[in-house]
Scaffold this motif. Structure first.
Motif, PDB file in Angstrom:
ATOM      1  N   ARG A 171       0.823  -1.218   0.000  1.00 37.10           N
ATOM      2  CA  ARG A 171       0.000   0.000   0.000  1.00 37.10           C
ATOM      3  C   ARG A 171       0.856   1.267   0.000  1.00 37.10           C
ATOM      4  N   ALA A 172       1.995   1.236   0.691  1.00 32.87           N
ATOM      5  CA  ALA A 172       2.885   2.405   0.719  1.00 32.87           C
ATOM      6  C   ALA A 172       3.457   2.673  -0.670  1.00 32.87           C
ATOM      7  N   VAL A 173       3.903   1.624  -1.338  1.00 34.49           N
ATOM      8  CA  VAL A 173       4.480   1.797  -2.683  1.00 34.49           C
ATOM      9  C   VAL A 173       3.403   2.233  -3.665  1.00 34.49           C
ATOM     10  N   VAL A 174       2.239   1.609  -3.613  1.00 41.97           N
ATOM     11  CA  VAL A 174       1.144   1.974  -4.517  1.00 41.97           C
ATOM     12  C   VAL A 174       0.760   3.435  -4.313  1.00 41.97           C
ATOM     13  N   GLY A 175       0.841   3.917  -3.083  1.00 46.08           N
ATOM     14  CA  GLY A 175       0.496   5.309  -2.796  1.00 46.08           C
ATOM     15  C   GLY A 175       1.397   6.311  -3.495  1.00 46.08           C
ATOM     16  N   GLU A 176       2.577   5.869  -3.939  1.00 51.27           N
ATOM     17  CA  GLU A 176       3.524   6.754  -4.637  1.00 51.27           C
ATOM     18  C   GLU A 176       3.203   6.904  -6.123  1.00 51.27           C
ATOM     19  N   PHE A 177       2.304   6.071  -6.647  1.00 51.54           N
ATOM     20  CA  PHE A 177       2.046   6.026  -8.086  1.00 51.54           C
ATOM     21  C   PHE A 177       0.650   6.507  -8.426  1.00 51.54           C
ATOM     22  N   ARG A 178       0.539   7.164  -9.580  1.00 51.04           N
ATOM     23  CA  ARG A 178      -0.743   7.531 -10.176  1.00 51.04           C
ATOM     24  C   ARG A 178      -0.711   7.025 -11.618  1.00 51.04           C
ATOM     25  N   VAL A 179      -1.678   6.201 -11.969  1.00 51.96           N
ATOM     26  CA  VAL A 179      -1.747   5.657 -13.321  1.00 51.96           C
ATOM     27  C   VAL A 179      -3.146   5.951 -13.864  1.00 51.96           C
ATOM     28  N   PRO A 180      -3.245   6.688 -14.983  1.00 55.61           N
ATOM     29  CA  PRO A 180      -4.560   6.975 -15.566  1.00 55.61           C
ATOM     30  C   PRO A 180      -5.320   5.679 -15.857  1.00 55.61           C
ATOM     31  N   GLY A 181      -6.579   5.646 -15.488  1.00 63.48           N
ATOM     32  CA  GLY A 181      -7.396   4.472 -15.760  1.00 63.48           C
ATOM     33  C   GLY A 181      -7.376   3.430 -14.654  1.00 63.48           C
ATOM     34  N   TYR A 182      -6.552   3.614 -13.637  1.00 64.26           N
ATOM     35  CA  TYR A 182      -6.473   2.678 -12.517  1.00 64.26           C
ATOM     36  C   TYR A 182      -6.752   3.436 -11.228  1.00 64.26           C
ATOM     37  N   ASP A 183      -7.545   2.850 -10.354  1.00 55.26           N
ATOM     38  CA  ASP A 183      -7.664   3.454  -9.034  1.00 55.26           C
ATOM     39  C   ASP A 183      -6.689   2.727  -8.100  1.00 55.26           C
ATOM     40  N   ARG A 184      -6.568   3.212  -6.894  1.00 54.49           N
ATOM     41  CA  ARG A 184      -5.589   2.679  -5.953  1.00 54.49           C
ATOM     42  C   ARG A 184      -5.783   1.179  -5.710  1.00 54.49           C
ATOM     43  N   GLU A 185      -7.026   0.745  -5.539  1.00 48.63           N
ATOM     44  CA  GLU A 185      -7.275  -0.673  -5.252  1.00 48.63           C
ATOM     45  C   GLU A 185      -6.903  -1.566  -6.443  1.00 48.63           C
ATOM     46  N   ASP A 186      -7.087  -1.065  -7.677  1.00 52.98           N
ATOM     47  CA  ASP A 186      -6.656  -1.830  -8.854  1.00 52.98           C
ATOM     48  C   ASP A 186      -5.154  -2.067  -8.798  1.00 52.98           C
ATOM     49  N   LEU A 187      -4.420  -1.024  -8.454  1.00 52.44           N
ATOM     50  CA  LEU A 187      -2.961  -1.134  -8.389  1.00 52.44           C
ATOM     51  C   LEU A 187      -2.515  -2.036  -7.240  1.00 52.44           C
ATOM     52  N   VAL A 188      -3.200  -1.959  -6.109  1.00 49.02           N
ATOM     53  CA  VAL A 188      -2.886  -2.845  -4.980  1.00 49.02           C
ATOM     54  C   VAL A 188      -3.087  -4.298  -5.412  1.00 49.02           C
ATOM     55  N   GLN A 189      -4.185  -4.572  -6.099  1.00 51.40           N
ATOM     56  CA  GLN A 189      -4.460  -5.935  -6.552  1.00 51.40           C
ATOM     57  C   GLN A 189      -3.401  -6.402  -7.548  1.00 51.40           C
ATOM     58  N   GLU A 190      -3.019  -5.536  -8.472  1.00 48.53           N
ATOM     59  CA  GLU A 190      -1.951  -5.882  -9.419  1.00 48.53           C
ATOM     60  C   GLU A 190      -0.665  -6.219  -8.666  1.00 48.53           C
ATOM     61  N   ALA A 191      -0.348  -5.424  -7.657  1.00 50.55           N
ATOM     62  CA  ALA A 191       0.867  -5.651  -6.864  1.00 50.55           C
ATOM     63  C   ALA A 191       0.794  -6.981  -6.130  1.00 50.55           C
ATOM     64  N   ARG A 192      -0.343  -7.279  -5.513  1.00 48.58           N
ATOM     65  CA  ARG A 192      -0.498  -8.553  -4.802  1.00 48.58           C
ATOM     66  C   ARG A 192      -0.294  -9.729  -5.748  1.00 48.58           C
ATOM     67  N   LEU A 193      -0.947  -9.663  -6.910  1.00 45.89           N
ATOM     68  CA  LEU A 193      -0.824 -10.749  -7.877  1.00 45.89           C
ATOM     69  C   LEU A 193       0.618 -10.932  -8.340  1.00 45.89           C
ATOM     70  N   HIS A 194       1.304  -9.817  -8.533  1.00 48.23           N
ATOM     71  CA  HIS A 194       2.693  -9.888  -8.982  1.00 48.23           C
ATOM     72  C   HIS A 194       3.581 -10.505  -7.898  1.00 48.23           C
ATOM     73  N   ILE A 195       3.334 -10.144  -6.668  1.00 46.17           N
ATOM     74  CA  ILE A 195       4.105 -10.738  -5.564  1.00 46.17           C
ATOM     75  C   ILE A 195       3.829 -12.236  -5.483  1.00 46.17           C
ATOM     76  N   LEU A 196       2.563 -12.621  -5.552  1.00 48.25           N
ATOM     77  CA  LEU A 196       2.239 -14.051  -5.499  1.00 48.25           C
ATOM     78  C   LEU A 196       2.896 -14.826  -6.636  1.00 48.25           C
ATOM     79  N   ALA A 197       2.905 -14.240  -7.827  1.00 47.60           N
ATOM     80  CA  ALA A 197       3.502 -14.907  -8.984  1.00 47.60           C
ATOM     81  C   ALA A 197       5.017 -15.043  -8.845  1.00 47.60           C
TER      82      ALA A 197
END
Length: 164
Positions: free
Chosen positions: A24-50
């Motif tokens: 959540r701390a790292v995601v808070g540093e990023f802004r990506v058009p078309g994604y909200d914070r929870e979308d990015l958190v989910q992407e991060a979780r999936l990437h960590i799991l993978a």
């Protein structure tokens, strides 16, 4: 199960729960058009799991340092991909210039077609079909840079056709 502290094993879910504040701390540093914070958190979780299997505590990094680096890289990739989607493709740029020219002076389009080599026209056709420069290069058995040079020449001819 992944390696944990003191040589023990930790379930993936537990590891992810421990890393949640870091994610959540790292995601808070990023802004990506078309994604909200929870979308990015989910992407991060999936990437960590993978990539859990790639974590090696013997390398001297904590799980939080490893996750921070992994999440940043993934979010940068997402941001770059989003930026590419928002930018017009090479073909779209060339087609736009030619359309504006055709509306003003149709004969210039015919001259543009005559000025292009068969290789340039085929490259344009492949771009129009949605292929990337890398895919066109693999098809032709040449480097991506060689295809890029062809596209640059076509774009230059299109611009010159528009100016005349």
């Amino acid at each position: 199960m992944i390696p944990g502290a003191a040589g023990g094993m930790v379930p993936a879910e537990a590891a992810l729960a421990r890393l949640e504040p870091t994610i959540r701390a790292v995601v808070g540093e990023f802004r990506v058009p078309g994604y909200d914070r929870e979308d990015l958190v989910q992407e991060a979780r999936l990437h960590i799991l993978a990539n859990l299997a790639s974590f090696d505590p013997e390398r001297g990094r904590s799980g939080h340092q490893w996750a921070r680096t992994l999440v940043r890289r993934r979010l940068i990739d997402i941001k770059r991909a989003q930026r590419r989607r928002l930018q017009p493709t090479l073909f779209e740029q060339i087609a736009d210039a030619l359309q504006r020219t055709a509306a003003r002076e149709p004969r210039l389009i015919v001259e543009f077609g005559r000025a292009c080599t068969p290789l340039q026209m085929e490259t344009l056709r492949r771009l129009a079909q949605g292929l990337s420069l890398g895919e066109i290069a693999r098809e032709r058995g040449v480097s991506k840079q060689a295809v890029h040079r062809v596209v640059v020449r076509v774009r230059r001819k299109a611009v010159l056709s528009c100016v005349e």
